[in-house]
Enzyme design. Structure first.
Site, PDB file in Angstrom:
ATOM      1  N   HIS A 304       0.861  -1.186   0.000  1.00  0.00           N
ATOM      2  CA  HIS A 304       0.000   0.000   0.000  1.00  0.00           C
ATOM      3  C   HIS A 304       0.892   1.230   0.000  1.00  0.00           C
ATOM      4  CE1 HIS A 304      -3.168   2.805   1.111  1.00  0.00           C
ATOM      5  NE2 HIS A 304      -4.021   1.854   0.753  1.00  0.00           N
ATOM      6  N   ASP A 361      -7.890  -5.390   0.126  1.00  0.00           N
ATOM      7  CA  ASP A 361      -8.372  -6.271  -0.945  1.00  0.00           C
ATOM      8  C   ASP A 361      -8.002  -7.736  -0.749  1.00  0.00           C
ATOM      9  OD1 ASP A 361      -7.581  -3.484  -2.809  1.00  0.00           O
ATOM     10  OD2 ASP A 361      -9.592  -4.337  -2.737  1.00  0.00           O
TER      11      ASP A 361
HETATM   12  C1  SDX Z   1      -6.229  -0.002  -2.834  1.00  0.00           C
HETATM   13  O1  SDX Z   1      -4.487   4.534  -2.042  1.00  0.00           O
HETATM   14  C2  SDX Z   1      -5.420   3.920  -1.415  1.00  0.00           C
HETATM   15  O2  SDX Z   1      -5.784   4.292  -0.332  1.00  0.00           O
HETATM   16  C3  SDX Z   1      -6.009   2.702  -2.144  1.00  0.00           C
HETATM   17  C4  SDX Z   1      -6.998   1.863  -1.353  1.00  0.00           C
HETATM   18  C5  SDX Z   1      -8.280   2.611  -1.104  1.00  0.00           C
HETATM   19  O3  SDX Z   1      -8.995   2.208  -0.193  1.00  0.00           O
HETATM   20  O4  SDX Z   1      -8.610   3.530  -1.895  1.00  0.00           O
HETATM   21  O5  SDX Z   1      -6.441   1.459  -0.139  1.00  0.00           O
HETATM   22  C6  SDX Z   1      -7.393   0.618  -2.157  1.00  0.00           C
HETATM   23  O6  SDX Z   1      -5.972   0.346  -3.962  1.00  0.00           O
HETATM   24  C7  SDX Z   1      -5.383  -0.992  -2.077  1.00  0.00           C
HETATM   25  C8  SDX Z   1      -4.169  -1.494  -2.921  1.00  0.00           C
HETATM   26  C9  SDX Z   1      -4.695  -2.603  -3.831  1.00  0.00           C
HETATM   27  N1  SDX Z   1      -3.651  -2.981  -4.801  1.00  0.00           N
HETATM   28  C10 SDX Z   1      -3.010  -4.169  -4.704  1.00  0.00           C
HETATM   29  O7  SDX Z   1      -3.180  -4.995  -3.804  1.00  0.00           O
HETATM   30  C11 SDX Z   1      -2.064  -4.451  -5.882  1.00  0.00           C
HETATM   31  C12 SDX Z   1      -0.719  -4.944  -5.356  1.00  0.00           C
HETATM   32  N2  SDX Z   1      -0.080  -3.816  -4.688  1.00  0.00           N
HETATM   33  C13 SDX Z   1       0.900  -3.036  -5.449  1.00  0.00           C
HETATM   34  O8  SDX Z   1       0.517  -2.849  -6.767  1.00  0.00           O
HETATM   35  C14 SDX Z   1       1.399  -1.813  -4.687  1.00  0.00           C
HETATM   36  O9  SDX Z   1       1.660  -2.227  -3.419  1.00  0.00           O
HETATM   37  C15 SDX Z   1       0.560  -0.555  -4.610  1.00  0.00           C
HETATM   38  C16 SDX Z   1       0.153  -0.078  -5.974  1.00  0.00           C
HETATM   39  C17 SDX Z   1      -0.658  -0.793  -3.801  1.00  0.00           C
HETATM   40  C18 SDX Z   1       1.399   0.512  -3.927  1.00  0.00           C
HETATM   41  O10 SDX Z   1       2.430   0.818  -4.786  1.00  0.00           O
HETATM   42  P1  SDX Z   1       3.551   1.898  -4.388  1.00  0.00           P
HETATM   43  O11 SDX Z   1       3.265   2.600  -3.132  1.00  0.00           O
HETATM   44  O12 SDX Z   1       3.823   2.709  -5.611  1.00  0.00           O
HETATM   45  O13 SDX Z   1       4.754   0.991  -3.989  1.00  0.00           O
HETATM   46  P2  SDX Z   1       5.971   0.697  -4.919  1.00  0.00           P
HETATM   47  O14 SDX Z   1       5.465   0.242  -6.238  1.00  0.00           O
HETATM   48  O15 SDX Z   1       6.859   1.880  -4.859  1.00  0.00           O
HETATM   49  O16 SDX Z   1       6.591  -0.559  -4.153  1.00  0.00           O
HETATM   50  C19 SDX Z   1       7.727  -0.446  -3.350  1.00  0.00           C
HETATM   51  C20 SDX Z   1       8.452  -1.763  -3.557  1.00  0.00           C
HETATM   52  C21 SDX Z   1       8.809  -2.050  -5.026  1.00  0.00           C
HETATM   53  O17 SDX Z   1       9.918  -2.917  -4.996  1.00  0.00           O
HETATM   54  P3  SDX Z   1      11.366  -2.291  -5.407  1.00  0.00           P
HETATM   55  O18 SDX Z   1      11.235  -1.789  -6.844  1.00  0.00           O
HETATM   56  O19 SDX Z   1      11.623  -1.154  -4.425  1.00  0.00           O
HETATM   57  O20 SDX Z   1      12.337  -3.443  -5.246  1.00  0.00           O
HETATM   58  O21 SDX Z   1       7.591  -2.863  -3.174  1.00  0.00           O
HETATM   59  C22 SDX Z   1       7.320  -3.674  -4.297  1.00  0.00           C
HETATM   60  C23 SDX Z   1       7.635  -2.836  -5.537  1.00  0.00           C
HETATM   61  O22 SDX Z   1       7.982  -3.681  -6.627  1.00  0.00           O
HETATM   62  N3  SDX Z   1       5.902  -4.030  -4.224  1.00  0.00           N
HETATM   63  C24 SDX Z   1       5.438  -5.256  -4.382  1.00  0.00           C
HETATM   64  C25 SDX Z   1       4.063  -5.163  -4.159  1.00  0.00           C
HETATM   65  N4  SDX Z   1       3.742  -3.887  -3.887  1.00  0.00           N
HETATM   66  C26 SDX Z   1       4.886  -3.182  -3.926  1.00  0.00           C
HETATM   67  N5  SDX Z   1       6.056  -6.409  -4.713  1.00  0.00           N
HETATM   68  C27 SDX Z   1       5.252  -7.506  -4.797  1.00  0.00           C
HETATM   69  N6  SDX Z   1       3.940  -7.505  -4.580  1.00  0.00           N
HETATM   70  C28 SDX Z   1       3.300  -6.353  -4.268  1.00  0.00           C
HETATM   71  N7  SDX Z   1       1.995  -6.353  -4.077  1.00  0.00           N
END
Ligand code: SDX
Length: 426
Positions: A304, A361
């Protein structure tokens, strides 16, 4: 004594940037003075940008705290009805008994939709994704309320908020019924909000002895509450940006629905179930986790932008999941698989180092599946519930003077060059 101004020195000039404190959370630095500096601020993904001031929802990502008008999300989910939470989001606090009765009656009064709207559905293929239908139909609602579309008129804004919150369950259920080739069910005035939604989803005209299920109703209502609002997330920011142009509220909410649909946002609940289907059994988890660590796939339902601790909604959702599965006598292997994934992820350095915890989720899809809701409807239910949050932010924006949102950019394209006739182009 904390500073009242931040100082920025650039190109030999010093700028005093006011620091503004809120009631909770990080103070902000007002960077308006950058206008004179010859620089823009640069913050892809708005990781450190607060474009608005708001009183609706507060999130402490480090503590895993979520407050709606100051009330903790677990206390709301476990004690209030969703419409009470919607009232609080709209009006600033939980309703008195009298205000609750009046609000619930107003919502009940507006649950039906114009019968002409049924024709909108007939333009879609039966296998259209219900989110595609919702984006279209909700946006088209403005065509039915010409007389109440003056966004500068407070009464028009208030009745529109009521209409949207009241009609979303009806439209959501219609999008499901259409996909099933079943007749639409009309809302009933003797059912509460969640009961009505489930009735319109699963009853048929032949169901003369349709029976409500209190466990499922309570779980559905809790799921609505857990999705009601969440500060300036992508879809809420979309609603606000659309609203800043003066667009009508139906168009703004349709824009929010479209933004929510993405798998990184509200589409994640559907993606979690697809991921669990792909993994299949607990034995396949280690191999799948390797794919996650090699960045081939993301662990959907984890991570998140704000929570770097447990998403408090996920914890309530997990408790609700246990309650529903036990009450329905369901032993869903997907829950066992999800718990195995969670256990491994919470102990694995890859996830710990990146503060990746289950979000709202991760468990919602398992409950929704247990209730009998198809995966394709998961994000529709998220949109249904989030409508009270979206419209509360839209109302909040309109409650004070605002400017059209118009971000700038870092331009890295071509410098100026002369036009070349097609015959002279190489
Ligand atoms: C919702 O914003 C809100 O409040 C949203 C929400 C709401 O109520 O409105 O809470 C609802 O959207 C919840 C999130 C649902 N999405 C998912 O579950 C999809 C999986 N999650 C990711 O796509 C991700 O965690 C996000 C999009 C939710 C957050 O992305 P960020 O903050 O941009 O984090 P990032 O991409 O900068 O990640 C940091 C690191 C990265 O690794 P590095 O490049 O630093 O090595 O963490 C990794 C990312 O690759 N990473 C994950 C991951 N989420 C982040 N790796 C594997 N699996 C994941 N789910």
């Amino acid at each position: 004594m904390a500073d009242t101004n931040a100082k920025l020195t650039v190109n030999g000039e010093e700028y005093e940037l006011p620091i503004i404190k809120g009631t909770l959370g990080r103070p902000v630095i007002d960077i308006a003075a950058l206008q004179e500096s010859g620089f823009w601020s640069y913050d892809p993904g708005f990781k450190v940008t607060a474009p608005v001031e708001s009183k609706i929802t507060y999130i402490d990502g480090g503590k895993g705290e979520l407050l709606h008008r100051g009330y903790p999300i677990d206390e709301l989910a476990n004690n209030a009805e969703y419409l009470e939470v919607a009232y609080a989001l709209l009006h600033g606090g939980l309703p008195t008994a009298e205000q609750k009765a009046e609000f619930f009656e107003k919502i009940r009064e507006h649950t039906p939709v114009h019968d002409q709207l049924r024709k909108f559905f007939e333009g879609f293929r039966r296998d259209a994704h219900p989110m595609a239908i919702m984006v279209g139909v909700v946006g088209a609602l403005s065509a039915f309320y010409h007389e109440d579309l003056d966004v500068s008129n407070e009464e028009h804004r208030e009745i529109t908020a009521i209409r949207l919150i009241a009609k979303m369950p009806t439209l959501a259920a219609m999008s499901y019924k259409y996909s099933q080739g079943e007749p639409f069910m009309y809302p009933r005035n003797d059912f509460n909000y969640a009961e009505n939604f489930l009735y319109m989803m699963f009853a048929t005209p032949a169901d003369v002895d349709y029976e409500k299920n209190d466990v499922i109703t309570r779980a559905m209502d809790k799921i609505f509450t857990l999705h009601a609002d969440h500060e300036q997330n992508a879809s809420t920011s979309t609603v606000r940006l659309a609203g800043s142009t003066g667009a009508n509220p139906y168009a703004c909410i349709a824009a929010g629905i479209a933004a929510l649909w993405g798998p990184s946002h509200g589409g994640a609940n559907e993606a979690v179930l697809e991921m669990l289907d792909e993994i299949g059994t607990v034995e396949n988890v280690p191999e799948f986790m390797e794919k996650v660590k090699s960045r081939e796939v993301k662990l959907m339902g984890f991570g998140h932008r704000v929570y770097k601790n447990f998403d408090p909604r996920a914890q309530v959702m997990k408790e609700t999941c246990d309650e529903v599965l036990e009450a329905l006598g369901i032993n869903d292997p997907k829950l066992e698989l999800a718990m195995a994934l969670e256990k491994i992820a919470l102990e694995d350095p890859f996830f710990i180092e990146r503060n990746l915890y289950p979000n709202v989720d991760f468990y919602s899809g398992i409950i929704l599946k247990a209730i009998g809701i198809p995966t394709s409807m998961f994000t529709v239910i998220f949109a249904l519930a989030r409508t009270s949050g979206w419209i509360s932010h839209w109302l909040e924006m309109h409650s004070a003077p605002f400017k059209i949102g118009r971000p700038r950019q870092l331009y890295t394209g071509e410098t100026r060059r002369d036009f070349v006739k097609v015959e002279d182009r190489k």
